[in-house]
Design a protein around this motif. Structure first.
Motif, PDB file in Angstrom:
ATOM      1  N   MET A 191       0.831  -1.198   0.000  1.00  0.00           N
ATOM      2  CA  MET A 191       0.000   0.000   0.000  1.00  0.00           C
ATOM      3  C   MET A 191       0.868   1.251   0.000  1.00  0.00           C
ATOM      4  N   GLU A 192       2.006   1.179   0.681  1.00  0.00           N
ATOM      5  CA  GLU A 192       2.912   2.322   0.710  1.00  0.00           C
ATOM      6  C   GLU A 192       3.422   2.664  -0.696  1.00  0.00           C
ATOM      7  N   ILE A 193       3.805   1.632  -1.449  1.00  0.00           N
ATOM      8  CA  ILE A 193       4.267   1.841  -2.821  1.00  0.00           C
ATOM      9  C   ILE A 193       3.154   2.424  -3.674  1.00  0.00           C
ATOM     10  N   LEU A 194       1.950   1.905  -3.501  1.00  0.00           N
ATOM     11  CA  LEU A 194       0.805   2.397  -4.269  1.00  0.00           C
ATOM     12  C   LEU A 194       0.567   3.887  -3.995  1.00  0.00           C
ATOM     13  N   LEU A 195       0.634   4.279  -2.729  1.00  0.00           N
ATOM     14  CA  LEU A 195       0.407   5.679  -2.382  1.00  0.00           C
ATOM     15  C   LEU A 195       1.515   6.586  -2.930  1.00  0.00           C
ATOM     16  N   LEU A 196       2.752   6.103  -2.856  1.00  0.00           N
ATOM     17  CA  LEU A 196       3.866   6.892  -3.370  1.00  0.00           C
ATOM     18  C   LEU A 196       3.766   7.065  -4.894  1.00  0.00           C
ATOM     19  N   LEU A 197       3.364   6.008  -5.571  1.00  0.00           N
ATOM     20  CA  LEU A 197       3.171   6.094  -7.022  1.00  0.00           C
ATOM     21  C   LEU A 197       1.999   7.011  -7.357  1.00  0.00           C
ATOM     22  N   LEU A 198       0.941   6.937  -6.549  1.00  0.00           N
ATOM     23  CA  LEU A 198      -0.223   7.795  -6.763  1.00  0.00           C
ATOM     24  C   LEU A 198       0.177   9.267  -6.737  1.00  0.00           C
ATOM     25  N   VAL A 199       0.918   9.657  -5.717  1.00  0.00           N
ATOM     26  CA  VAL A 199       1.328  11.053  -5.581  1.00  0.00           C
ATOM     27  C   VAL A 199       2.291  11.455  -6.697  1.00  0.00           C
ATOM     28  N   THR A 200       3.287  10.618  -6.953  1.00  0.00           N
ATOM     29  CA  THR A 200       4.299  10.950  -7.962  1.00  0.00           C
ATOM     30  C   THR A 200       3.685  11.064  -9.353  1.00  0.00           C
ATOM     31  N   VAL A 201       2.909  10.077  -9.738  1.00  0.00           N
ATOM     32  CA  VAL A 201       2.277  10.093 -11.063  1.00  0.00           C
ATOM     33  C   VAL A 201       1.201  11.173 -11.134  1.00  0.00           C
ATOM     34  N   GLY A 202       0.423  11.318 -10.044  1.00  0.00           N
ATOM     35  CA  GLY A 202      -0.641  12.311 -10.037  1.00  0.00           C
ATOM     36  C   GLY A 202      -0.111  13.729 -10.178  1.00  0.00           C
ATOM     37  N   PHE A 203       0.875  14.084  -9.358  1.00  0.00           N
ATOM     38  CA  PHE A 203       1.463  15.423  -9.454  1.00  0.00           C
ATOM     39  C   PHE A 203       2.213  15.581 -10.775  1.00  0.00           C
ATOM     40  N   GLY A 204       2.826  14.493 -11.248  1.00  0.00           N
ATOM     41  CA  GLY A 204       3.484  14.549 -12.543  1.00  0.00           C
ATOM     42  C   GLY A 204       2.498  14.818 -13.666  1.00  0.00           C
ATOM     43  N   LEU A 205       1.294  14.265 -13.548  1.00  0.00           N
ATOM     44  CA  LEU A 205       0.258  14.495 -14.561  1.00  0.00           C
ATOM     45  C   LEU A 205      -0.192  15.961 -14.555  1.00  0.00           C
ATOM     46  N   VAL A 206      -0.337  16.531 -13.367  1.00  0.00           N
ATOM     47  CA  VAL A 206      -0.675  17.959 -13.278  1.00  0.00           C
ATOM     48  C   VAL A 206       0.414  18.786 -13.960  1.00  0.00           C
ATOM     49  N   GLY A 207       1.667  18.436 -13.683  1.00  0.00           N
ATOM     50  CA  GLY A 207       2.781  19.138 -14.311  1.00  0.00           C
ATOM     51  C   GLY A 207       2.816  18.940 -15.814  1.00  0.00           C
ATOM     52  N   PHE A 208       2.466  17.730 -16.262  1.00  0.00           N
ATOM     53  CA  PHE A 208       2.439  17.437 -17.701  1.00  0.00           C
ATOM     54  C   PHE A 208       1.411  18.320 -18.407  1.00  0.00           C
ATOM     55  N   LEU A 209       0.227  18.442 -17.820  1.00  0.00           N
ATOM     56  CA  LEU A 209      -0.807  19.299 -18.408  1.00  0.00           C
ATOM     57  C   LEU A 209      -0.330  20.746 -18.462  1.00  0.00           C
ATOM     58  N   ASP A 210       0.350  21.178 -17.405  1.00  0.00           N
ATOM     59  CA  ASP A 210       0.882  22.539 -17.364  1.00  0.00           C
ATOM     60  C   ASP A 210       1.915  22.742 -18.468  1.00  0.00           C
ATOM     61  N   ASP A 211       2.847  21.788 -18.588  1.00  0.00           N
ATOM     62  CA  ASP A 211       3.873  21.869 -19.635  1.00  0.00           C
ATOM     63  C   ASP A 211       3.253  21.830 -21.026  1.00  0.00           C
ATOM     64  N   TYR A 212       2.281  20.964 -21.211  1.00  0.00           N
ATOM     65  CA  TYR A 212       1.666  20.792 -22.529  1.00  0.00           C
ATOM     66  C   TYR A 212       1.009  22.081 -22.998  1.00  0.00           C
ATOM     67  N   ILE A 213       0.298  22.733 -22.082  1.00  0.00           N
ATOM     68  CA  ILE A 213      -0.347  24.002 -22.431  1.00  0.00           C
ATOM     69  C   ILE A 213       0.712  25.047 -22.774  1.00  0.00           C
ATOM     70  N   LYS A 214       1.814  25.048 -22.038  1.00  0.00           N
ATOM     71  CA  LYS A 214       2.881  26.018 -22.299  1.00  0.00           C
ATOM     72  C   LYS A 214       3.462  25.846 -23.699  1.00  0.00           C
ATOM     73  N   VAL A 215       3.790  24.598 -24.056  1.00  0.00           N
ATOM     74  CA  VAL A 215       4.478  24.386 -25.324  1.00  0.00           C
ATOM     75  C   VAL A 215       3.539  24.474 -26.511  1.00  0.00           C
ATOM     76  N   VAL A 216       2.281  24.113 -26.317  1.00  0.00           N
ATOM     77  CA  VAL A 216       1.310  24.187 -27.406  1.00  0.00           C
ATOM     78  C   VAL A 216       0.911  25.632 -27.658  1.00  0.00           C
ATOM     79  N   LYS A 217       0.681  26.382 -26.573  1.00  0.00           N
ATOM     80  CA  LYS A 217       0.298  27.792 -26.685  1.00  0.00           C
ATOM     81  C   LYS A 217       1.504  28.688 -26.939  1.00  0.00           C
ATOM     82  N   LYS A 218       2.717  28.097 -26.777  1.00  0.00           N
ATOM     83  CA  LYS A 218       3.958  28.854 -26.953  1.00  0.00           C
ATOM     84  C   LYS A 218       4.024  30.055 -26.012  1.00  0.00           C
ATOM     85  N   ARG A 219       3.571  29.845 -24.779  1.00  0.00           N
ATOM     86  CA  ARG A 219       3.652  30.903 -23.782  1.00  0.00           C
ATOM     87  C   ARG A 219       4.006  30.277 -22.437  1.00  0.00           C
TER      88      ARG A 219
END
Length: 324
Positions: A79-107
């Motif tokens: 369960m500990e591994i699952l929770l750590l992966l949840l946070v890492t992947v989840g926050f990484g996904l938020v960051g991915f969306l942020d990066d994607y908007i930046k590079v697509v919008k070029k801003r």
């Protein structure tokens, strides 16, 4: 046996990152996923415009692949591994969306602060729900003492503040080639040692996987950087280090071991408050690493100095917990 597994974890994760990076860098360049540099930043950074970003994908994939491999090969999926992966992947996904908007919008904007916060809060809530199922204590330990304080229901806001605060603090530190990768490797290495000392094998393995991943990424992110990790990597690492501190019951020690991230954040807060209240800036530019750049330090000198500070703080944190 544990030491051997930890070493294997670090080497496998390092190897995966080193193998994946040369494959992802040309791919990101073909997609024109290049970093846009803010106009108000140091003039020397303008030449970095167009350098592939979103390299944090490599870090997250290396962590996932290594953790799953080592867990199923030597341990068991907990369960500990699952929770750590949840946070890492989840926050990484938020960051991915942020990066994607930046590079697509070029801003250099990305997600709005409210959108980013909403995503972080959802993941923090899921993480806390998992902590309840683990039956984790709501007590926090005072470093270098045997004193503990039971926060009760106040532990929930602490978890949220730690996850959101750490992810944003680590994100602010990602401003120079190799700065975050190096300081991150040091901080996660310290927590790997603390988790090992506390006999939290799963958390130690996960921490070692992150150390290997960021060191492998550093091979291509050191000055002059061939790729940036972007918010995909920095938010993932920030969430991960807070989650590890919570699971190891080293909530307060995170402030010391992650001292570089704290200092960077405080420099921004001080700068904003000073400018809004007095109309004057305390630093030439914030976060703090830009201040030293504009003071004449080379980028590499700033990075190495911050690495050294991070190392001193990490060793001090380990000393307080293990030998005091």
């Amino acid at each position: 046996m544990l030491e051997r597994v930890l070493l294997i974890t670090l080497l496998v994760s390092f190897g995966v990152a080193v193998i994946l990076s040369p494959l992802f860098i040309p791919f990101l360049r073909r997609l024109k996923f290049g970093q846009s540099i803010r106009e108000e930043g140091p003039e020397s950074h303008q030449k970095k415009s167009g350098t592939p970003t979103m390299g944090g994908i490599v870090i997250v994939l290396s962590i996932i692949a290594t953790t799953l491999f080592v867990s199923f090969q030597y341990l068991s999926f907990s369960m500990e591994i699952l929770l750590l992966l949840l946070v890492t992947v989840g926050f990484g996904l938020v960051g991915f969306l942020d990066d994607y908007i930046k590079v697509v919008k070029k801003r250099n904007l990305g997600l709005t602060s409210k959108q980013k916060l909403a995503g972080q809060l959802i993941i923090a809530g899921l993480f806390y729900w998992g902590l309840l199922h683990l039956g984790i204590s709501t007590e926090i330990m005072i470093p270098a003492t045997t004193i503990s304080i039971d926060l009760g229901w106040l532990y929930l806001p602490l978890v949220i503040v730690m996850l959101v605060g750490a992810s944003n603090a680590v994100n602010l530190t990602d401003g120079l080639d190799g700065l975050l990768a190096g300081t991150g490797a040091i901080a996660f290495g310290a927590f790997a040692i603390l988790a090992w000392y506390a006999d939290l094998i799963d958390v130690a393995i996960f921490s070692a996987a992150i150390v290997g991943a960021v060191l492998g990424f550093l091979v291509f992110n050191a000055h002059p950087a061939k790729v940036f990790m972007g918010d995909t990597g920095s938010l993932a690492l920030g969430g991960a280090i807070a989650a590890i501190a919570i699971l190891t019951k080293q909530e307060l020690l995170l402030v010391l071991i992650g001292g570089v991230f704290v200092i960077e954040t405080l420099s921004v807060i001080i700068q904003v408050i000073s400018f809004k209240t007095r109309g004057k800036r305390v630093f030439k530019m914030s976060p703090l690493h830009h201040h030293y750049e504009l003071s004449g330090w080379s980028e590499w000198r700033v990075v190495v100095t911050f690495w050294m500070v991070g190392m001193i703080l990490a060793v001090l944190g380990i000393y307080l917990e293990v030998w005091m």
